[in-house]
Design a protein around this motif. Structure first.
Motif, short mmCIF file in Angstrom:
data_model
loop_
_atom_site.label_atom_id
_atom_site.label_comp_id
_atom_site.label_asym_id
_atom_site.label_seq_id
_atom_site.Cartn_x
_atom_site.Cartn_y
_atom_site.Cartn_z
N LEU A 24 0.85 -1.18 0.00
CA LEU A 24 0.00 0.00 0.00
C LEU A 24 0.89 1.24 0.00
O LEU A 24 1.75 1.39 0.87
CB LEU A 24 -0.91 0.00 1.23
CG LEU A 24 -1.77 -1.25 1.43
CD1 LEU A 24 -2.53 -1.17 2.75
CD2 LEU A 24 -2.73 -1.43 0.27
N ARG A 25 0.68 2.11 -0.98
CA ARG A 25 1.49 3.32 -1.11
C ARG A 25 0.69 4.52 -0.63
O ARG A 25 -0.42 4.78 -1.09
CB ARG A 25 1.94 3.50 -2.56
CG ARG A 25 2.70 2.29 -3.10
CD ARG A 25 3.25 2.52 -4.48
NE ARG A 25 4.26 3.58 -4.48
CZ ARG A 25 4.95 3.95 -5.56
NH1 ARG A 25 4.72 3.35 -6.73
NH2 ARG A 25 5.84 4.91 -5.49
N PRO A 44 5.78 17.03 2.70
CA PRO A 44 4.98 15.84 2.40
C PRO A 44 5.87 14.61 2.30
O PRO A 44 7.06 14.71 2.00
CB PRO A 44 4.33 16.20 1.06
CG PRO A 44 5.26 17.20 0.44
CD PRO A 44 5.84 17.98 1.58
N VAL A 45 5.28 13.46 2.54
CA VAL A 45 6.03 12.21 2.60
C VAL A 45 5.30 11.14 1.81
O VAL A 45 4.08 10.98 1.92
CB VAL A 45 6.21 11.75 4.06
CG1 VAL A 45 6.74 10.32 4.12
CG2 VAL A 45 7.14 12.68 4.80
N ASP A 46 6.05 10.39 0.99
CA ASP A 46 5.56 9.16 0.38
C ASP A 46 6.12 7.99 1.18
O ASP A 46 7.33 7.93 1.44
CB ASP A 46 6.00 9.05 -1.08
CG ASP A 46 5.15 9.89 -2.01
OD1 ASP A 46 5.57 10.11 -3.16
OD2 ASP A 46 4.06 10.33 -1.60
N THR A 47 5.27 7.06 1.56
CA THR A 47 5.72 5.90 2.33
C THR A 47 4.86 4.70 1.96
O THR A 47 3.91 4.82 1.18
CB THR A 47 5.65 6.19 3.85
OG1 THR A 47 6.27 5.11 4.56
CG2 THR A 47 4.22 6.37 4.31
N GLU A 48 5.21 3.54 2.49
CA GLU A 48 4.52 2.30 2.11
C GLU A 48 4.16 1.46 3.33
O GLU A 48 4.81 1.55 4.37
CB GLU A 48 5.41 1.44 1.19
CG GLU A 48 5.82 2.12 -0.09
CD GLU A 48 7.05 3.00 0.12
OE1 GLU A 48 7.91 2.63 0.94
OE2 GLU A 48 7.12 4.07 -0.52
N VAL A 79 -3.95 11.72 4.90
CA VAL A 79 -3.36 10.49 4.37
C VAL A 79 -4.12 10.10 3.11
O VAL A 79 -5.35 9.95 3.13
CB VAL A 79 -3.41 9.35 5.39
CG1 VAL A 79 -2.74 8.10 4.82
CG2 VAL A 79 -2.73 9.76 6.69
N TRP A 80 -3.37 9.95 2.00
CA TRP A 80 -3.95 9.56 0.71
C TRP A 80 -3.36 8.22 0.28
O TRP A 80 -2.15 8.00 0.40
CB TRP A 80 -3.66 10.62 -0.35
CG TRP A 80 -4.33 11.94 -0.08
CD1 TRP A 80 -3.85 12.95 0.70
CD2 TRP A 80 -5.58 12.38 -0.61
NE1 TRP A 80 -4.73 14.00 0.70
CE2 TRP A 80 -5.81 13.68 -0.10
CE3 TRP A 80 -6.53 11.82 -1.46
CZ2 TRP A 80 -6.94 14.42 -0.41
CZ3 TRP A 80 -7.66 12.55 -1.77
CH2 TRP A 80 -7.86 13.83 -1.26
N LEU A 81 -4.22 7.35 -0.23
CA LEU A 81 -3.81 6.03 -0.72
C LEU A 81 -3.78 6.05 -2.24
O LEU A 81 -4.78 6.40 -2.89
CB LEU A 81 -4.79 4.97 -0.22
CG LEU A 81 -4.64 3.57 -0.82
CD1 LEU A 81 -3.33 2.92 -0.36
CD2 LEU A 81 -5.83 2.69 -0.43
N LEU A 82 -2.65 5.66 -2.83
CA LEU A 82 -2.54 5.56 -4.28
C LEU A 82 -3.34 4.34 -4.75
O LEU A 82 -3.04 3.21 -4.35
CB LEU A 82 -1.08 5.43 -4.70
CG LEU A 82 -0.80 5.29 -6.19
CD1 LEU A 82 -1.23 6.54 -6.95
CD2 LEU A 82 0.68 4.99 -6.44
#
Length: 310
Positions: free
Chosen positions: A122-123, A133-137, A206-209
């Protein structure tokens, strides 16, 4: 021998002085008040006993009626819950331009998300005013438990946005609209559950790709719930679309039924038109993020976004 008679007269008996009738006290007859009062007490006691008896009977009847109503209510709730089992649904999203990433808003931290699959990575993109801002998994090591107890955990510390010494403006490192592809994750297993997400500070979005518009977005989720969608494309302003809970209602069903028990559509399709951003600046590659409290894959940064399917 003859006794001589005395010449002195004999004393006469005293004369009784009879009082006059007017001077006599009146004769007191026995009062009936005591009897009347006693009768009233007896009658009042009988009435009170009857009232108490009647109230007890009414209370018993009301209690029995309430028990019967509670049982009917419990049966009705059971029926509604049985009919209101979560219905599966799908969200399809297209955009103009089609080279756009599509995101589903999960909420604000700290939060437990909706149920998500543990069989795939899940990205997430985490954003907070005043912070980078942060991109994480969410990866295999994030998950714990089995069955209904399965749950993932993620903790991220956000970095404050630095202020430019010359312009005195915040220097936000914009993340790319199309996140780079990541290596295929390993160790993921079948299952599902919520993801508990904490940020420091809290209050981050929080947003889910959920996919890329040019390769097709068909996201499985729960029907009958509201959702907020966002599309991002380089050189364009973010575009948004929302889905209300009532949009899932199937017109062939009962319009008066609660949405959880109502007949629902299997899919909702949304199209997002993006507006050109004249002030857009080239986005920098995703920076190394603090990441979750567990080891996870790093961003390659140079991998291209998915290409349209032919």
């Amino acid at each position: 021998m003859v006794t001589a008679r005395s010449s002195q007269p004999r004393p006469a008996p005293p004369v009784v002085d009879v009082p006059l009738m007017e001077e006599l006290p009146p004769v007191r007859l026995r009062s009936r008040a005591v009897g009347i009062i006693s009768l009233l007490v007896v009658v009042a006691g009988a009435i009170a006993f009857y009232v108490v008896y009647k109230n007890q009977r009414e209370a018993t009847a009301a209690h029995e009626a309430q028990r019967a109503q509670d049982q009917r209510d419990a049966d009705e709730r059971t029926r509604q819950l049985r009919e209101a089992q979560a219905d599966p649904g799908r969200i399809a999203v297209t955009s103009t331009p089609s080279e756009a990433s599509v995101w589903l808003k999960l909420g604000r931290t700290n939060l437990d998300t909706q149920v998500l699959p543990s069989s795939q990575m899940l990205r997430l993109r985490i954003e907070h005013d005043g912070y980078q801002p942060v991109d994480t998994e969410v990866v295999a090591a994030s998950w714990e438990g089995t069955g209904l107890a399965r749950k993932a955990r993620l903790a991220v510390t956000l970095k404050p946005v630095p202020i430019d010494k010359k312009t005195h403006q915040p220097q936000v490192a914009a993340l790319p609209a199309l996140p780079a592809n990541l290596p295929e994750p390993t160790g993921l297993t079948a299952g599902e559950g919520p993801v508990h997400i904490e940020t420091s500070p809290p209050g981050a979005e929080v947003w889910l790709l959920i996919g890329f518009a040019n390769t097709g977005v068909n996201f499985p989720t729960i029907a009958g719930r509201p959702y907020e969608l966002r599309a991002l494309a380089d050189g364009y302003k973010p575009g948004y679309a929302s889905i209300t809970a009532d949009e899932w209602r199937d017109p062939r069903g009962d319009p008066r039924a609660p949405i959880d028990a109502a007949r629902k559509k299997e899919m909702i399709a949304k199209h997002i038109d993006l507006e050109v951003d004249p002030d857009a600046k080239p986005a920098s590659p995703s920076p190394s993020h603090p990441g979750p409290s567990h080891p996870g894959p790093s961003h390659p940064g140079s991998r291209p976004a998915p290409k349209p399917r032919k």
